[in-house]
Design an enzyme around this catalytic site. Sequence first.
Site, mmCIF file in Angstrom:
data_model
loop_
_atom_site.group_PDB
_atom_site.id
_atom_site.type_symbol
_atom_site.label_atom_id
_atom_site.label_comp_id
_atom_site.label_asym_id
_atom_site.label_seq_id
_atom_site.Cartn_x
_atom_site.Cartn_y
_atom_site.Cartn_z
ATOM 1 N N LEU A 17 0.814 -1.217 0.000
ATOM 2 C CA LEU A 17 0.000 0.000 0.000
ATOM 3 C C LEU A 17 0.844 1.263 0.000
ATOM 4 O O LEU A 17 0.338 2.352 -0.269
ATOM 5 C CB LEU A 17 -0.933 0.013 1.224
ATOM 6 C CG LEU A 17 -2.136 -0.918 1.191
ATOM 7 C CD1 LEU A 17 -2.938 -0.772 2.471
ATOM 8 C CD2 LEU A 17 -3.012 -0.624 -0.016
ATOM 9 N N GLY A 18 2.120 1.125 0.332
ATOM 10 C CA GLY A 18 2.983 2.306 0.375
ATOM 11 C C GLY A 18 3.237 2.812 1.775
ATOM 12 O O GLY A 18 3.334 4.025 1.991
ATOM 13 N N LYS A 19 3.354 1.884 2.754
ATOM 14 C CA LYS A 19 3.659 2.318 4.124
ATOM 15 C C LYS A 19 4.979 3.081 4.179
ATOM 16 O O LYS A 19 5.113 4.051 4.907
ATOM 17 C CB LYS A 19 3.745 1.112 5.070
ATOM 18 C CG LYS A 19 2.446 0.415 5.362
ATOM 19 C CD LYS A 19 2.576 -0.539 6.539
ATOM 20 C CE LYS A 19 3.677 -1.565 6.370
ATOM 21 N NZ LYS A 19 3.419 -2.505 5.257
ATOM 22 N N THR A 192 -11.365 -1.482 5.853
ATOM 23 C CA THR A 192 -10.698 -0.644 6.859
ATOM 24 C C THR A 192 -11.261 -0.920 8.245
ATOM 25 O O THR A 192 -10.511 -1.025 9.226
ATOM 26 C CB THR A 192 -10.872 0.845 6.503
ATOM 27 O OG1 THR A 192 -10.178 1.114 5.287
ATOM 28 C CG2 THR A 192 -10.334 1.741 7.607
ATOM 29 N N CYS A 378 28.388 -1.271 -11.311
ATOM 30 C CA CYS A 378 28.755 -2.548 -10.707
ATOM 31 C C CYS A 378 28.951 -3.619 -11.783
ATOM 32 O O CYS A 378 29.925 -3.584 -12.525
ATOM 33 C CB CYS A 378 27.729 -2.944 -9.646
ATOM 34 S SG CYS A 378 28.348 -4.206 -8.502
ATOM 35 N N HIS A 504 27.895 1.856 -6.321
ATOM 36 C CA HIS A 504 26.473 2.114 -6.583
ATOM 37 C C HIS A 504 26.133 3.570 -6.264
ATOM 38 O O HIS A 504 25.634 3.881 -5.178
ATOM 39 C CB HIS A 504 25.603 1.176 -5.734
ATOM 40 C CG HIS A 504 25.616 -0.238 -6.198
ATOM 41 N ND1 HIS A 504 24.735 -0.734 -7.118
ATOM 42 C CD2 HIS A 504 26.446 -1.276 -5.892
ATOM 43 C CE1 HIS A 504 24.982 -2.009 -7.351
ATOM 44 N NE2 HIS A 504 26.019 -2.365 -6.615
ATOM 45 N N GLU A 506 23.728 5.350 -7.238
ATOM 46 C CA GLU A 506 22.295 5.595 -7.075
ATOM 47 C C GLU A 506 21.880 5.627 -5.614
ATOM 48 O O GLU A 506 20.866 6.248 -5.254
ATOM 49 C CB GLU A 506 21.483 4.539 -7.835
ATOM 50 C CG GLU A 506 21.481 3.140 -7.254
ATOM 51 C CD GLU A 506 22.636 2.255 -7.701
ATOM 52 O OE1 GLU A 506 22.548 1.020 -7.551
ATOM 53 O OE2 GLU A 506 23.637 2.813 -8.191
#
Length: 534
Positions: A17-19, A192, A378, A504, A506
Amino acid sequence: MAGAKFIFVTGGVVSSLGKGIAAASLGRLLKARGLNVTMIKLDPYLNVDPGTMSPYQHGEVYVTEDGAETDLDLGHYERFIDVDMTRDNNCTSGQIYETVLAQERRGEFLGKTVQVIPHITNEIKNRLWRVAKGRDIVIAEVGGTVGDIESLPFLEAIRQMRIDAGRDNVLYIHLTLVPYIKAAEELKTKPTQHSVGKLREIGIEPDIIVCRSDRPLGDELRAKIALFSSVSKEAVIEAVDADSIYDVPLLFEKQGLDELVLMLLRQRSPTKDLSAWNTMVDKIHNPQHQVTIGVTGKYVELKDAYKSISEALLHGGLANNAKVRVKFIDVEDKNMEALLMQMDGILIPGGFGDRGVEGKIAVARFARERRIPFFGICLGMQCAVIEVARHLAKMPKAHSTEFAPRTAQPVICKMEEQKNVVNLGGTMRLGVYPCRVAAGTLARKAYGHETVSERHRHRFELNNKYRSALEKAGLRVVGENPKHRLAEIVEFKDHPWYVAVQFHPELKSRPLRPHPLFRDFVAAALRRLSPRAL
């Protein structure tokens, strides 16, 4: 530690859900208030860390400055609150049980029965108090979904935290799904209600409900959710699908989430400065240019496998007032060359395993010969080295000992310190290491100074025995570890922009501080686009 306050973010109904985004967005709002904020991810799985998991299982592995292999949500935390995380900011069930069982073997629980309560829950709370030192606010995201068996010890521990820390020092936020049922043409609140009920069974009363949906709830539904959740209507926060994840803090701020949190925690903070964030978001929605970057890999159907790459490219676009369209290209696609021809820049990311390696080597050759801006990261650097060795340095059998242990021309080989390593988890060259960058190079121009530090995650490296032959072929080592002479950055001469790195970059890019290599890579792609657009 007496001043630390805790915000626990749980999720219900479904996963994904995007916590992490919700928690990080709140972190950004509270940091904008001048508060000292940190975050921690509590992961219920039994792995000690995600380092040995497939990207299909867990998405990318995010490496911290101190070399911890962690959940990708820590990347969101760093990008949103612009604070470096450490191994203390990711806690798994595997770590907790490993610690408690080691204590038992040392005799620290002599005469006692070791149990989930209190021993496991106490260790979870110890981890929370550890990250709280010197902080005003700790935001803890509990992985998984309420009702999962695996997460019960974590939920019990955060329930106890309100008793230990005091009611005014602990806040519970529950993120749920409010689905739209097409047949009924309406949003439904029942999931909910059930999710909140499940949380109450554990003994946790949420203070704020954040509702994920694809459309606004409206006052009537918010009031209904508030009634069944025993919170005020102002404590029901909408989290409607956004065009950009960086919109979310501003959407929350418009609904007064930060004000509500500070009031419930009795935390004073008179200042608020979101000006830089607002400017950045405005750039996202109003770009002056557009480029297309091809990210070539083998996990392309799972975008989370390259999450930090995608975000760093977006940041590079921000630095150039450009929108970056990321096109994921499968290196095993038979039409790969036709797809690459449409790209303004080509990037080969990191990866493991021999599947797709020959495709990546072909991509490196394509970018070099067609003079398309190229960025190897990498394994991407290692493929670039193999490609030049095979086609320009007269080493047709050049390969990496990772994929061809008996190759006659091991231009990529296992690092000396890795040759006797047996265990695979947490044993790579991990974390931040220094790199000295040569003057007069693309990398030096990007960084602007000689010594930089970057994060690593690898076992294999460029074999220095072949460095001279590679440089004669046009591939120059322009960045190296000053202590061990390990090759960190290579560039190809007579090319508009061809840079490959062993580290890395990024992982250190932020929306308000784009990484210089991504900034210049996107700039090079824009320069290629301009004459083609005429």
